[in-house]
Design a protein around this motif. Sequence first.
Motif, PDB file in Angstrom:
ATOM      1  N   LYS A 153       8.228  -1.445  -8.529  1.00 21.93           N
ATOM      2  CA  LYS A 153       7.009  -1.366  -9.312  1.00 21.93           C
ATOM      3  C   LYS A 153       6.596   0.082  -9.434  1.00 21.93           C
ATOM      4  O   LYS A 153       6.617   0.834  -8.479  1.00 21.93           O
ATOM      5  N   MET A 154       6.252   0.468 -10.671  1.00 15.79           N
ATOM      6  CA  MET A 154       5.868   1.858 -10.935  1.00 15.79           C
ATOM      7  C   MET A 154       4.496   2.123 -10.330  1.00 15.79           C
ATOM      8  O   MET A 154       3.595   1.315 -10.469  1.00 15.79           O
ATOM      9  N   SER A 155       4.388   3.257  -9.656  1.00 18.00           N
ATOM     10  CA  SER A 155       3.109   3.599  -9.025  1.00 18.00           C
ATOM     11  C   SER A 155       2.106   4.035 -10.081  1.00 18.00           C
ATOM     12  O   SER A 155       2.463   4.332 -11.229  1.00 18.00           O
ATOM     13  N   SER A 156       0.854   4.087  -9.680  1.00 25.98           N
ATOM     14  CA  SER A 156      -0.212   4.471 -10.621  1.00 25.98           C
ATOM     15  C   SER A 156      -0.044   5.901 -11.086  1.00 25.98           C
ATOM     16  O   SER A 156      -0.284   6.238 -12.256  1.00 25.98           O
ATOM     17  N   THR A 157       0.370   6.776 -10.216  1.00 26.91           N
ATOM     18  CA  THR A 157       0.517   8.204 -10.582  1.00 26.91           C
ATOM     19  C   THR A 157       1.633   8.389 -11.615  1.00 26.91           C
ATOM     20  O   THR A 157       1.478   9.081 -12.630  1.00 26.91           O
ATOM     21  N   GLU A 158       2.776   7.721 -11.347  1.00 27.55           N
ATOM     22  CA  GLU A 158       3.886   7.832 -12.300  1.00 27.55           C
ATOM     23  C   GLU A 158       3.515   7.231 -13.635  1.00 27.55           C
ATOM     24  O   GLU A 158       3.896   7.720 -14.709  1.00 27.55           O
ATOM     25  N   ARG A 159       2.817   6.143 -13.593  1.00 27.87           N
ATOM     26  CA  ARG A 159       2.412   5.471 -14.825  1.00 27.87           C
ATOM     27  C   ARG A 159       1.505   6.364 -15.653  1.00 27.87           C
ATOM     28  O   ARG A 159       1.645   6.476 -16.870  1.00 27.87           O
ATOM     29  N   LEU A 160       0.512   6.994 -15.000  1.00 24.81           N
ATOM     30  CA  LEU A 160      -0.394   7.890 -15.714  1.00 24.81           C
ATOM     31  C   LEU A 160       0.351   9.095 -16.275  1.00 24.81           C
ATOM     32  O   LEU A 160       0.059   9.579 -17.383  1.00 24.81           O
ATOM     33  N   LYS A 203     -18.061  -0.199   0.908  1.00 22.79           N
ATOM     34  CA  LYS A 203     -17.673   0.721  -0.173  1.00 22.79           C
ATOM     35  C   LYS A 203     -16.193   1.079  -0.090  1.00 22.79           C
ATOM     36  O   LYS A 203     -15.492   1.146  -1.110  1.00 22.79           O
ATOM     37  N   ASN A 204     -15.684   1.333   1.130  1.00 22.42           N
ATOM     38  CA  ASN A 204     -14.257   1.662   1.264  1.00 22.42           C
ATOM     39  C   ASN A 204     -13.379   0.516   0.805  1.00 22.42           C
ATOM     40  O   ASN A 204     -12.382   0.701   0.104  1.00 22.42           O
ATOM     41  N   ASN A 205     -13.758  -0.693   1.216  1.00 17.87           N
ATOM     42  CA  ASN A 205     -12.969  -1.857   0.784  1.00 17.87           C
ATOM     43  C   ASN A 205     -13.028  -2.025  -0.721  1.00 17.87           C
ATOM     44  O   ASN A 205     -12.048  -2.401  -1.369  1.00 17.87           O
ATOM     45  N   GLN A 206     -14.189  -1.727  -1.295  1.00 16.23           N
ATOM     46  CA  GLN A 206     -14.330  -1.892  -2.737  1.00 16.23           C
ATOM     47  C   GLN A 206     -13.475  -0.890  -3.499  1.00 16.23           C
ATOM     48  O   GLN A 206     -12.842  -1.235  -4.510  1.00 16.23           O
ATOM     49  N   GLU A 207     -13.415   0.361  -3.025  1.00 18.24           N
ATOM     50  CA  GLU A 207     -12.597   1.369  -3.712  1.00 18.24           C
ATOM     51  C   GLU A 207     -11.116   1.020  -3.627  1.00 18.24           C
ATOM     52  O   GLU A 207     -10.365   1.190  -4.593  1.00 18.24           O
ATOM     53  N   GLU A 208     -10.657   0.525  -2.488  1.00 13.91           N
ATOM     54  CA  GLU A 208      -9.258   0.143  -2.360  1.00 13.91           C
ATOM     55  C   GLU A 208      -8.915  -0.983  -3.331  1.00 13.91           C
ATOM     56  O   GLU A 208      -7.867  -0.988  -3.976  1.00 13.91           O
ATOM     57  N   GLN A 209      -9.798  -1.953  -3.456  1.00 11.06           N
ATOM     58  CA  GLN A 209      -9.521  -3.061  -4.361  1.00 11.06           C
ATOM     59  C   GLN A 209      -9.531  -2.603  -5.812  1.00 11.06           C
ATOM     60  O   GLN A 209      -8.784  -3.112  -6.641  1.00 11.06           O
ATOM     61  N   LEU A 210     -10.380  -1.616  -6.144  1.00  9.96           N
ATOM     62  CA  LEU A 210     -10.402  -1.124  -7.522  1.00  9.96           C
ATOM     63  C   LEU A 210      -9.088  -0.433  -7.867  1.00  9.96           C
ATOM     64  O   LEU A 210      -8.550  -0.589  -8.963  1.00  9.96           O
ATOM     65  N   HIS A 211      -8.532   0.362  -6.959  1.00  7.55           N
ATOM     66  CA  HIS A 211      -7.275   1.054  -7.216  1.00  7.55           C
ATOM     67  C   HIS A 211      -6.110   0.079  -7.309  1.00  7.55           C
ATOM     68  O   HIS A 211      -5.137   0.298  -8.042  1.00  7.55           O
ATOM     69  N   GLU A 212      -6.187  -1.015  -6.543  1.00  2.00           N
ATOM     70  CA  GLU A 212      -5.076  -1.960  -6.553  1.00  2.00           C
ATOM     71  C   GLU A 212      -5.133  -2.924  -7.727  1.00  2.00           C
ATOM     72  O   GLU A 212      -4.124  -3.284  -8.304  1.00  2.00           O
ATOM     73  N   ASN A 213      -6.319  -3.350  -8.093  1.00  2.00           N
ATOM     74  CA  ASN A 213      -6.445  -4.410  -9.095  1.00  2.00           C
ATOM     75  C   ASN A 213      -6.975  -3.946 -10.434  1.00  2.00           C
ATOM     76  O   ASN A 213      -7.265  -4.748 -11.307  1.00  2.00           O
ATOM     77  N   GLY A 214      -7.167  -2.657 -10.635  1.00  2.00           N
ATOM     78  CA  GLY A 214      -7.622  -2.170 -11.931  1.00  2.00           C
ATOM     79  C   GLY A 214      -9.040  -2.549 -12.212  1.00  2.00           C
ATOM     80  O   GLY A 214      -9.911  -2.403 -11.373  1.00  2.00           O
ATOM     81  N   ASP A 215      -9.299  -3.064 -13.406  1.00  2.00           N
ATOM     82  CA  ASP A 215     -10.664  -3.335 -13.867  1.00  2.00           C
ATOM     83  C   ASP A 215     -10.985  -4.813 -13.823  1.00  2.00           C
ATOM     84  O   ASP A 215     -11.472  -5.378 -14.787  1.00  2.00           O
ATOM     85  N   ASP A 216     -10.703  -5.441 -12.708  1.00  2.00           N
ATOM     86  CA  ASP A 216     -11.001  -6.870 -12.569  1.00  2.00           C
ATOM     87  C   ASP A 216     -12.497  -7.037 -12.277  1.00  2.00           C
ATOM     88  O   ASP A 216     -12.947  -6.790 -11.158  1.00  2.00           O
ATOM     89  N   ASP A 217     -13.302  -7.417 -13.294  1.00  2.00           N
ATOM     90  CA  ASP A 217     -14.760  -7.498 -13.141  1.00  2.00           C
ATOM     91  C   ASP A 217     -15.185  -8.597 -12.184  1.00  2.00           C
ATOM     92  O   ASP A 217     -16.178  -8.470 -11.467  1.00  2.00           O
ATOM     93  N   ASP A 218     -14.466  -9.714 -12.158  1.00  2.00           N
ATOM     94  CA  ASP A 218     -14.853 -10.808 -11.275  1.00  2.00           C
ATOM     95  C   ASP A 218     -14.751 -10.413  -9.813  1.00  2.00           C
ATOM     96  O   ASP A 218     -15.626 -10.726  -8.996  1.00  2.00           O
TER      97      ASP A 218
END
Length: 609
Positions: A2-9, A144-159
Motif C-alpha cells: 500500500k502506497m504511503s501518504s507521503t508517496e501518494r502526495l 486529541k492524540n487519538n483523534q489525530e491518529e485516526q484522521l491520518h489513517e482514515n482521511g476525511d471520514d466525518d462519521d
Amino acid sequence: GKMSSTERLAEIAKKREQLAEIKRKRQERKKNKSHSTTGALAGTDLNDVDVDSLVNQLLGESGVQPPRASAHTASATDTDQQQQQQVQQPRTRTRYKARSALAISEVRHDDIVPSEVITYTKSVQTDAVPELEEKADENTDNAKNNQEEQLHENGDDDDEEDEEENASNEEENTNEDGEDFPQTRVLDDEEAGKIVATPEFEEFLDTTSRLVERVLCVDYDPLIDYGRQDDTQNDEVAGDSVRLKCEFFSKKWTEGRTVTSIDWNPKYSELLCAAYNENHEQRHTPDGCVLIWNLHLKDRPERALECQSAVLSCKISPYQPNVIIGGTYSGQVVVWDIREKKNTPHQQSNLTSTYHSQPVFCLDVVGTQNAHSLISLSTDARLCSWNLDSVLDTQDAVVDIGPPNRIAPTTMSFPANDINNFIFGNEDGHVFQSSRLATKKSKLGEPFGVQGYSGPVTGLQFHPSSEYEEFSKLFLSSSTDWTVKLWNVEKKTPLTILDYFDDYVYDVQWSPVHPALFATADGLGNINFWNLTSDIEVPYTSVQVRDGHTAVNKIKWNNNGTLLAAGDADGHVTVYELSDKMSHPTSETSSQMRNIIADLEGATTREEN
C-alpha cells in the motif's frame, strides 16, 4: 504494498506539474496566430486526447469514477466531422467547447487536503477543581492524540470524527472507575448571600441543624455494663435522689421575661412548653410568647409561639397533643397548632364584654377523648367553656361565679373524674368551691378556712389519684403567707399546715404516680420534696435552683413522675430528675398514706369539738 501518504502526495504533486505544463503550452498555441487552421485543429485534437487521458488517470488513482466517454469525448469519426465544422465557425467558439469537456473543476474538487480539526469541551464556566481539572486535561490530551491518529489513517471520514468527539466528551466527565464526575459549582459571595437570605434556605438550615443537635444531645452511655451488680442501689440517701438534668434559656426570647406557666406534652415525653410575660426593655419583641423546649435540644427552643399580649397560663390538650392553649393578660384565649408553620395563634377568642375582659390565670381541659371542653377563669370571676375546634364562641353559657370586683380568682383545680365541680383561690387568700352549672343568681358559700390566708392563693391542686376515694378528696394550697395547707374538700378546716418556709410559696404540685409525694416552690429558689409517709413537718429532700439567685414561680411534674420542671423569675426553665426509689411508690405506700390521713382527720375533728 500500500502506497504511503507521503508517496501518494508526491505523485499527485508531480502530475499537477505535468498538467500545468500542458496548460501553459496550450496558452502559447492560442497566441500563435501564424499557424494554419488545419494544423491547429490537429494539434488541438492531439493535445485534447492527451489531456483527457491524463485526467482519467488522475481520477482513477484518486478512487473517483472517470466521466463516461459519451458525456465528455466522441469517437474518432465524430471528432473529424466536428473539426471540419469548426473550421467554418469562429475559433473562439470551438476552443470554449474543448475547455468545458475537460471538467477541470472536478479534478480540483477531488484533491485531498487534510482539514484542520477544531475541538471544544462542553462545560460550565466556574472555578476549576484542581483534581478534576488535572484529570480532565489528561483525558483531553489523550483524546486529541487519538483523534489525530485516526484522521491520518482514515482521511476525511466525518462519521468517525463525530464518534471520536462524543467519546472525548464522555471521557472528560468520567473518572478511572467509569463513574460520573459531580458537576460542582463554587458560588461567589453575592450569589451565596442571595441563597442564604431566602426563606427556603433558612427553613432548611433550621430543620436540619435541629435534627443534628437532637442526636448530639442524646444522653446515653455506650460503655455501660449491664451485667455489673449495683451495690449502692438500695443504699440511696435522700440528698442523692434528685439531680439536675438540664436547663433551658434563650437570650433572644426569655431574657427579661418571667415564666408564668409550664406544661408537659402528654404524647411526646421529651417536650414541654413554658409561657412568658412581656419584656419591658425590648418593646419591638412580642408581648407574650410560649416556647416549646425539647430535652434533646438544650441550646434553643423547638418552637417559639408569639402572642400580642402577655401569656399568663398555658395548657397542652391531653387529647390533642399538637394543640396549645394560652390565657393572656388582655383576656383573650389563644390557640396554637404546632402542625402549622406560622408562629402566631391559630385562633383566638373575641375581645368583647361577653367573654373575658380581664387577665386569664386559670386554664384546664376536662372531659374525655370524645367529649372534652376547655375551661377558662379570669380575674373578673367569669367562667367560660370553649370547644377547642373553635374559640370564637363559648360552648355553654358564660357563668359569673361571684361579684366581678370582689373575687379575682388566681388559680383553679378540678378533682379527678369530675368535670363540673371545682375549687379556686383568689387574691384575698380564700379558697372557694363552685360549679360550672352555677347560675348568676347563685351565691358562693363560705370559703375553706373562714379566716383563709393572709395573702393571695398562688397554688392549688386536687390529688390526682382516682383509685382511692379518700385521696381524691384531698387538695393542697399555697400562699404568699409562707405556708402550705392540706385540705379535705368535705371539711372547712385544713388537715395540716406546713410552715417550714422562709419566703413566699409560689406553687405546689402533687406527684402524678406517688400518692404521698408532692413538691413546693418558694421565693428563695428552693424546691422542696415532701413525702407524707416519711415526715409531715420537714421535706424529704430539697434543691436550690441557680444557687437561690431567683424565685421559682411555677413547677410541673411530667406524666410518669420522674421529672420536675421549674420556671423562675429570670426566664430559666430547670428540669430535675428523680430516682426511681423516690419517684415510685412501694406496695405499702397507699396503706401508710391512708393511715396518716385518718390520723390527721381525727386530730382535726377533736380540735373542732
